[in-house]
Design an enzyme around this catalytic site. Structure first.
Site, PDB file in Angstrom:
ATOM      1  N   HIS A  19       0.832  -1.210   0.000  1.00 23.80           N
ATOM      2  CA  HIS A  19       0.000   0.000   0.000  1.00 23.80           C
ATOM      3  C   HIS A  19       0.863   1.256   0.000  1.00 23.80           C
ATOM      4  CE1 HIS A  19      -3.086  -2.743   2.118  1.00 23.80           C
ATOM      5  NE2 HIS A  19      -3.317  -2.723   0.828  1.00 23.80           N
ATOM      6  N   ASP A 115      -5.976   5.932   1.206  1.00 21.80           N
ATOM      7  CA  ASP A 115      -6.252   4.874   0.241  1.00 21.80           C
ATOM      8  C   ASP A 115      -7.572   4.218   0.635  1.00 21.80           C
ATOM      9  OD1 ASP A 115      -5.672   2.982   2.231  1.00 21.80           O
ATOM     10  OD2 ASP A 115      -3.621   2.676   1.519  1.00 21.80           O
ATOM     11  N   ASN A 366       0.532  -3.454  -8.177  1.00 18.82           N
ATOM     12  CA  ASN A 366       1.844  -2.858  -8.472  1.00 18.82           C
ATOM     13  C   ASN A 366       2.628  -3.756  -9.423  1.00 18.82           C
ATOM     14  OD1 ASN A 366       1.695  -0.532  -6.689  1.00 18.82           O
ATOM     15  ND2 ASN A 366       1.757  -2.037  -5.044  1.00 18.82           N
ATOM     16  N   GLU A 370       3.916  -2.803 -13.156  1.00 17.87           N
ATOM     17  CA  GLU A 370       5.350  -2.884 -13.465  1.00 17.87           C
ATOM     18  C   GLU A 370       5.578  -3.760 -14.698  1.00 17.87           C
ATOM     19  OE1 GLU A 370       6.368  -2.213  -8.737  1.00 17.87           O
ATOM     20  OE2 GLU A 370       6.805  -4.159  -9.622  1.00 17.87           O
TER      21      GLU A 370
HETATM   22  N1  UDP Z   1       8.507  -6.482  -4.801  1.00 15.26           N
HETATM   23  C1  UDP Z   1       9.867  -6.484  -5.048  1.00 15.26           C
HETATM   24  N2  UDP Z   1      10.554  -7.652  -4.893  1.00 15.26           N
HETATM   25  C2  UDP Z   1       9.958  -8.812  -4.504  1.00 15.26           C
HETATM   26  C3  UDP Z   1       8.562  -8.797  -4.255  1.00 15.26           C
HETATM   27  C4  UDP Z   1       7.868  -7.615  -4.421  1.00 15.26           C
HETATM   28  O1  UDP Z   1      10.449  -5.463  -5.400  1.00 15.26           O
HETATM   29  O2  UDP Z   1      10.638  -9.829  -4.383  1.00 15.26           O
HETATM   30  C5  UDP Z   1       7.746  -5.221  -4.990  1.00 15.26           C
HETATM   31  C6  UDP Z   1       7.103  -5.196  -6.350  1.00 15.26           C
HETATM   32  O3  UDP Z   1       7.986  -4.656  -7.313  1.00 15.26           O
HETATM   33  C7  UDP Z   1       5.871  -4.344  -6.115  1.00 15.26           C
HETATM   34  C8  UDP Z   1       5.521  -4.593  -4.665  1.00 15.26           C
HETATM   35  O4  UDP Z   1       6.701  -5.136  -4.059  1.00 15.26           O
HETATM   36  O5  UDP Z   1       6.185  -2.977  -6.291  1.00 15.26           O
HETATM   37  C9  UDP Z   1       4.387  -5.590  -4.503  1.00 15.26           C
HETATM   38  O6  UDP Z   1       3.166  -4.956  -4.724  1.00 15.26           O
HETATM   39  P1  UDP Z   1       1.929  -5.700  -5.376  1.00 15.26           P
HETATM   40  O7  UDP Z   1       0.815  -4.718  -5.443  1.00 15.26           O
HETATM   41  O8  UDP Z   1       2.301  -6.345  -6.647  1.00 15.26           O
HETATM   42  O9  UDP Z   1       1.595  -6.881  -4.411  1.00 15.26           O
HETATM   43  P2  UDP Z   1       1.385  -6.998  -2.825  1.00 15.26           P
HETATM   44  O10 UDP Z   1       2.726  -7.174  -2.273  1.00 15.26           O
HETATM   45  O11 UDP Z   1       0.693  -5.757  -2.362  1.00 15.26           O
HETATM   46  O12 UDP Z   1       0.556  -8.217  -2.718  1.00 15.26           O
END
Ligand code: UDP
Length: 471
Positions: A19, A115, A366, A370
């Site tokens: 978030h 949010d 996210n 990406e």
């Molecule tokens: N992320 C990362 N490396 C990892 C796992 C996650 O950099 O090994 C980052 C990813 O790039 C994204 C965020 O953590 O920006 C995860 O957000 P997302 O909304 O996809 O999923 P959530 O973690 O909220 O389920």
């Protein structure tokens, strides 16, 4: 640096790095390009090493302060995560009122931004006469569900998962009841009551920004952006993603140097977000499936959890070594073709690397954006929250993702994993998804140019906030 008369935005991200990241990206656009200063107000109840590292590395112009913990010991031990989040927000209102009142006196407070979980605090900004906006860190489909939920509640008596027909949200792909967000899967649970409550609160925002863009959800965005009495105006501002990560992960150079040695577009990146966890059995099937596919892979492995699919959400790494859960001999057998890293990879850099040709993802928003920004087609493997809705959108309307078939016991078998991986990386279906992704990538880049729809909406909102300060 922010001067004393710099217009200020106070931001309340709900707990969890997933978030915080999108709200930080919004804040950076406001600070670097539109002359604001931003302060995050975070919840110390849910602080984690990952969150602390993130907050400590905020660039100049962005600062943070944290709310003291609130007592939650009266909640049942099995209270769902959404229930706990909502209680923390509601119980923090008195302290938050003090903080916002102080900010209003000490800075030109131009806006207050929450949010989706922060609705119970909008009243404070309203009392103080400060513009109060919601940032929907996901997409128009989720926002549509938020607006439509009270109607759905009134007109449906059974559990949504028992509905014979899929739910049709205006302008969205039909969604089976069982694919709706987690809190809607059990209407007797308190988390569902909170979902309804949040849905009502969202209409109290003065405006809603959405981290999506028109071309990705053309019909849903058009409908939601129409003026309608009782509905706040809605602006697309996305895709806002991180340019890269600077949270000092240990695996960075290993991942990137390994990727650089692989052929262009050859590697499947496998990761389930900041919190996603698989069951013990599913983890083994993924290992065998990747091995069977013969595809190059870069896999971020976490310790399995047989109880929760979001076991690592608050940065809980556990004491175990996740590699202990892989099938015997797996690492040796896949040494030439795969790289396995523990817990975390520099995801943005991995997706940007030309060797990466596919992304097996939990469809967190996210991660999805990406992937879109870097033009990487996906295998959709949703786990929790709104991820199943995202997976439906990505595979059925946007058509940039393939979906493996889940077995009757809820486990995706190794043969199916191998099939879908090969199809994405080498098959016709994969080619179609890759071509479509290339178009979407261009549309995403256009939306963010000065003439683009998302850039222009954020300018309009920023202009309103500044004008409010001037009077
Ligand atoms: N992320 C990362 N490396 C990892 C796992 C996650 O950099 O090994 C980052 C990813 O790039 C994204 C965020 O953590 O920006 C995860 O957000 P997302 O909304 O996809 O999923 P959530 O973690 O909220 O389920």
């Amino acid at each position: 640096a922010a001067g004393t008369r710099t217009p200020h935005v106070a931001i309340l991200p709900s707990p969890g790095v997933g978030h915080l990241i999108p709200l930080a990206e919004l804040a950076k656009r406001l600070v670097f390009h539109r002359g604001f200063a931003a302060t995050f107000i975070t919840f110390s109840d849910f602080s984690s090493p990952a969150q602390d590292a993130f907050l400590n590395s905020l660039p100049p112009g962005l600062s943070s302060l944290s709310l003291p913990p609130v007592l939650l010991d009266d909640l049942p031990t099995d209270a769902r995560i959404e229930t706990r989040l909502c209680h923390v927000v509601a119980r923090s209102v008195p302290r938050l009122r003090d903080i916002l009142a102080t900010l209003k006196v000490t800075t030109p407070l131009a806006a207050y931004v929450i949010d989706i979980f922060g609705g119970d605090t909008l009243c404070i900004a309203k009392e103080l006469g400060v513009p109060h906006y919601m940032y929907c860190t996901t997409n128009f489909t989720v926002l549509s569900l938020l607006f439509y939920l009270p109607t759905l509640h009134r007109t449906t008596s059974c559990e949504y998962r028992d509905l014979a027909e899929p739910v049709v949200l205006p302008g969205c792909a039909p969604i089976r009841g069982e694919d709706l967000v987690n809190p809607m899967q059990d209407r007797t649970n308190e988390a569902y009551t909170w979902a309804l409550h949040i849905a009502g609160r969202s209409r109290e925002a003065e405006g809603i920004l959405v981290n999506s863009f028109v071309e990705m959800e053309p019909v849903a965005s058009r409908i939601l952006m129409e003026n309608e009495p009782g509905k706040p105006p809605v602006w697309p501002v996305g895709p806002l993603i991180r340019a890269g990560s600077n949270d000092g992960e240990e695996n960075r150079s290993e991942c990137l140097e390994w990727l650089d040695r692989q052929p262009s577009g050859s590697v499947l990146f496998v990761s389930f977000g900041s919190g996603g966890t698989l069951s013990t059995e599913q983890l083994r099937e993924v290992a065998f499936g990747l091995e069977m596919s013969g595809t190059q892979f870069l896999w971020v492995v976490r310790c399995p959890s047989d109880t929760e699919a979001y076991g690592a959400f608050f940065g809980d790494k556990g004491a175990d070594d996740p590699l202990n859960y892989l099938p015997e001999g797996f690492l040796e057998r896949t040494k030439g073709s795969g790289l396995v890293v523990r817990f975390w990879a520099p995801q943005v850099e991995v997706l940007r690397n030309g060797s990466t040709g596919g992304f097996l993802t939990h469809c967190g928003w996210n991660s999805t954006l990406e992937s879109v920004v870097h033009g990487v087609p996906m295998i959709a493997w949703p786990l929790y929250a709104e991820q199943r809705m995202n997976a439906v959108m990505l595979s059925e309307s946007v058509k940039v993702a393939m979906r493996p078939e889940v077995g009757k016991d809820g486990v995706v078998r190794r043969e199916e994993i191998s099939r879908v991986v090969k199809e994405l990386m080498e098959g016709e279906g994969g080619k179609a998804a890759r071509d479509r992704m290339a178009e979407l990538r261009e549309a995403a880049a256009r939306a963010l140019t000065e003439e683009g729809s998302s850039y222009k909406s954020l300018s309009e909102v920023a202009g309103k906030w500044k004008a409010g300060i001037a009077v």
